[in-house]
Design a protein around this motif. Structure first.
Motif, PDB file in Angstrom:
ATOM      1  N   SER A  56       0.806  -1.218   0.000  1.00 48.00           N
ATOM      2  CA  SER A  56       0.000   0.000   0.000  1.00 48.00           C
ATOM      3  C   SER A  56       0.842   1.272   0.000  1.00 48.00           C
ATOM      4  N   SER A  57       2.108   1.161   0.390  1.00 50.51           N
ATOM      5  CA  SER A  57       2.950   2.354   0.494  1.00 50.51           C
ATOM      6  C   SER A  57       4.422   1.942   0.470  1.00 50.51           C
ATOM      7  N   LYS A  58       5.276   2.944   0.361  1.00 56.08           N
ATOM      8  CA  LYS A  58       6.722   2.678   0.415  1.00 56.08           C
ATOM      9  C   LYS A  58       7.108   2.136   1.783  1.00 56.08           C
ATOM     10  N   ALA A  59       6.446   2.621   2.830  1.00 55.65           N
ATOM     11  CA  ALA A  59       6.730   2.124   4.183  1.00 55.65           C
ATOM     12  C   ALA A  59       6.378   0.643   4.308  1.00 55.65           C
ATOM     13  N   ALA A  60       5.262   0.237   3.726  1.00 53.97           N
ATOM     14  CA  ALA A  60       4.870  -1.173   3.768  1.00 53.97           C
ATOM     15  C   ALA A  60       5.880  -2.034   3.013  1.00 53.97           C
ATOM     16  N   LEU A  61       6.386  -1.518   1.921  1.00 56.46           N
ATOM     17  CA  LEU A  61       7.399  -2.235   1.156  1.00 56.46           C
ATOM     18  C   LEU A  61       8.697  -2.342   1.961  1.00 56.46           C
ATOM     19  N   ALA A  62       9.056  -1.280   2.651  1.00 62.64           N
ATOM     20  CA  ALA A  62      10.252  -1.310   3.497  1.00 62.64           C
ATOM     21  C   ALA A  62      10.098  -2.330   4.620  1.00 62.64           C
ATOM     22  N   ASP A  63       8.891  -2.415   5.203  1.00 63.59           N
ATOM     23  CA  ASP A  63       8.637  -3.426   6.245  1.00 63.59           C
ATOM     24  C   ASP A  63       8.850  -4.834   5.695  1.00 63.59           C
ATOM     25  N   ALA A  64       8.401  -5.058   4.459  1.00 63.14           N
ATOM     26  CA  ALA A  64       8.555  -6.379   3.838  1.00 63.14           C
ATOM     27  C   ALA A  64      10.028  -6.691   3.590  1.00 63.14           C
ATOM     28  N   VAL A  65      10.794  -5.692   3.193  1.00 59.96           N
ATOM     29  CA  VAL A  65      12.232  -5.881   3.003  1.00 59.96           C
ATOM     30  C   VAL A  65      12.885  -6.255   4.327  1.00 59.96           C
ATOM     31  N   GLN A  66      12.527  -5.548   5.393  1.00 62.73           N
ATOM     32  CA  GLN A  66      13.124  -5.844   6.687  1.00 62.73           C
ATOM     33  C   GLN A  66      12.706  -7.221   7.209  1.00 62.73           C
ATOM     34  N   GLU A  67      11.469  -7.606   6.966  1.00 66.80           N
ATOM     35  CA  GLU A  67      11.023  -8.926   7.403  1.00 66.80           C
ATOM     36  C   GLU A  67      11.809 -10.026   6.687  1.00 66.80           C
ATOM     37  N   GLU A  68      12.015  -9.858   5.388  1.00 67.75           N
ATOM     38  CA  GLU A  68      12.804 -10.836   4.633  1.00 67.75           C
ATOM     39  C   GLU A  68      14.259 -10.805   5.088  1.00 67.75           C
ATOM     40  N   LEU A  70      15.306 -10.093   8.058  1.00 70.34           N
ATOM     41  CA  LEU A  70      15.354 -10.766   9.356  1.00 70.34           C
ATOM     42  C   LEU A  70      15.436 -12.282   9.174  1.00 70.34           C
ATOM     43  N   THR A  71      14.680 -12.810   8.228  1.00 66.25           N
ATOM     44  CA  THR A  71      14.743 -14.244   7.938  1.00 66.25           C
ATOM     45  C   THR A  71      16.162 -14.639   7.552  1.00 66.25           C
ATOM     46  N   ARG A  72      16.822 -13.796   6.766  1.00 67.97           N
ATOM     47  CA  ARG A  72      18.181 -14.091   6.316  1.00 67.97           C
ATOM     48  C   ARG A  72      19.190 -13.942   7.447  1.00 67.97           C
ATOM     49  N   LEU A  73      18.958 -12.967   8.331  1.00 72.25           N
ATOM     50  CA  LEU A  73      19.823 -12.832   9.509  1.00 72.25           C
ATOM     51  C   LEU A  73      19.712 -14.066  10.396  1.00 72.25           C
ATOM     52  N   LEU A  74      18.494 -14.538  10.613  1.00 73.74           N
ATOM     53  CA  LEU A  74      18.297 -15.716  11.457  1.00 73.74           C
ATOM     54  C   LEU A  74      18.935 -16.953  10.840  1.00 73.74           C
ATOM     55  N   ALA A  75      18.979 -17.010   9.514  1.00 76.08           N
ATOM     56  CA  ALA A  75      19.641 -18.135   8.849  1.00 76.08           C
ATOM     57  C   ALA A  75      21.134 -18.145   9.172  1.00 76.08           C
ATOM     58  N   VAL A  76      21.715 -16.947   9.368  1.00 74.18           N
ATOM     59  CA  VAL A  76      23.129 -16.849   9.727  1.00 74.18           C
ATOM     60  C   VAL A  76      23.340 -17.197  11.201  1.00 74.18           C
ATOM     61  N   CYS A 115      16.987   0.099   9.548  1.00 81.87           N
ATOM     62  CA  CYS A 115      16.874   0.242  11.008  1.00 81.87           C
ATOM     63  C   CYS A 115      17.306   1.629  11.466  1.00 81.87           C
ATOM     64  N   GLY A 116      18.196   2.246  10.683  1.00 83.97           N
ATOM     65  CA  GLY A 116      18.683   3.565  11.063  1.00 83.97           C
ATOM     66  C   GLY A 116      17.964   4.703  10.362  1.00 83.97           C
ATOM     67  N   GLU A 117      16.871   4.396   9.654  1.00 82.85           N
ATOM     68  CA  GLU A 117      16.116   5.413   8.925  1.00 82.85           C
ATOM     69  C   GLU A 117      15.237   6.209   9.888  1.00 82.85           C
ATOM     70  N   ALA A 118      15.591   7.469  10.083  1.00 83.83           N
ATOM     71  CA  ALA A 118      14.904   8.299  11.073  1.00 83.83           C
ATOM     72  C   ALA A 118      13.489   8.674  10.657  1.00 83.83           C
ATOM     73  N   ASP A 125      13.750  -4.622  13.874  1.00 87.81           N
ATOM     74  CA  ASP A 125      15.025  -3.986  14.147  1.00 87.81           C
ATOM     75  C   ASP A 125      16.125  -5.046  14.128  1.00 87.81           C
ATOM     76  N   LEU A 126      16.806  -5.184  12.996  1.00 88.30           N
ATOM     77  CA  LEU A 126      17.825  -6.211  12.848  1.00 88.30           C
ATOM     78  C   LEU A 126      19.020  -5.974  13.763  1.00 88.30           C
ATOM     79  N   ARG A 127      19.347  -4.728  13.984  1.00 89.19           N
ATOM     80  CA  ARG A 127      20.488  -4.444  14.869  1.00 89.19           C
ATOM     81  C   ARG A 127      20.176  -4.872  16.298  1.00 89.19           C
ATOM     82  N   GLU A 128      18.944  -4.673  16.716  1.00 94.44           N
ATOM     83  CA  GLU A 128      18.548  -5.132  18.057  1.00 94.44           C
ATOM     84  C   GLU A 128      18.572  -6.659  18.132  1.00 94.44           C
TER      85      GLU A 128
END
Length: 211
Positions: A56-68, A70-76, A115-118, A125-128
């Motif tokens: 629905s928005s650029k923010a929603a797309l950014a959330d989807a990027v971060q969710e994906e 996170l999946t890749r971070l957890l794989a590591v 995560c650092g986007e003000a 939050d991948l850094r957290e």
């Protein structure tokens, strides 16, 4: 479910994945604030209407990027280490694995950068998440007697998280910060200060695997 419905679902899933990958590349290259949905949809090879059907928005797309991401971070971080691997060696290996993944994976890089986007609140939050994993691993290392008696586990957490997140931020513009040699030099400096003398010789600062 009919075959036609299955084909439509598969096509929609592929479109969504393509949009996430394309958005990650643009966010990584240009930043969230500057990134254009038109450019993202063009890179994905779909129309603006198709993009808005999925997001629905650029923010929603950014959330989807971060969710994906996170999946890749957890794989590591969740890769099962070889039997007998010390907690400190696991930490060394995973930092190497994370750096390697960040060098090659635009989705993971964008997830961290967002995560650092003000200008937007971050749901993932991948850094957290990374900090929490480092804390848990060093807590286990301390409990198993791997750390020097005079070393506080939380102090090591501070050093490791600050350094690795620093490598991630600096590596977005200069890949040398995410190189295996950079991570190795960091651990060669830190390990003698961190672990018992009897354990130092058993550890490999260059890592024993890439998760």
């Amino acid at each position: 479910m009919t075959e036609q419905s299955m084909v439509k679902q598969e096509r929609a899933a592929r479109t969504r994945e393509s949009l996430i990958r394309s958005a990650a590349e643009i966010f990584d290259r240009e930043g969230f604030a500057v990134a254009s949905l038109t450019v993202i949809s063009s890179l994905a090879g779909v129309s603006n209407g198709a993009l808005h059907f999925h997001f629905s928005s650029k923010a929603a797309l950014a959330d989807a990027v971060q969710e994906e991401a996170l999946t890749r971070l957890l794989a590591v971080t969740d890769a099962v280490p070889p039997l007998g691997t010390s907690r400190v060696q696991l930490l060394v290996d995973v930092t190497h694995g994370l750096a390697a993944a960040l060098r090659t994976d635009a989705v993971l890089r964008a997830g961290f950068e967002l995560c650092g986007e003000a200008s937007r609140a971050s749901q993932f939050d991948l850094r957290e998440r990374w900090q929490r994993w480092v804390e848990e691993t060093l807590k286990q290392a301390d409990a198993e007697g791997e750390l020097r008696p005079e070393v506080a586990a939380q102090d090591v957490v501070t050093a490791v998280v600050a350094a690795t997140v620093g490598f991630e931020v600096l590596g977005a513009r200069d890949a040398v910060w995410l190189s295996a040699s950079t991570v190795t030099r960091f651990w060669r400096l830190l390990l003698p200060l961190l672990v018992r003398a009897s354990l130092v010789a058993e550890l490999e600062a260059e890592g024993t695997r890439v998760p």
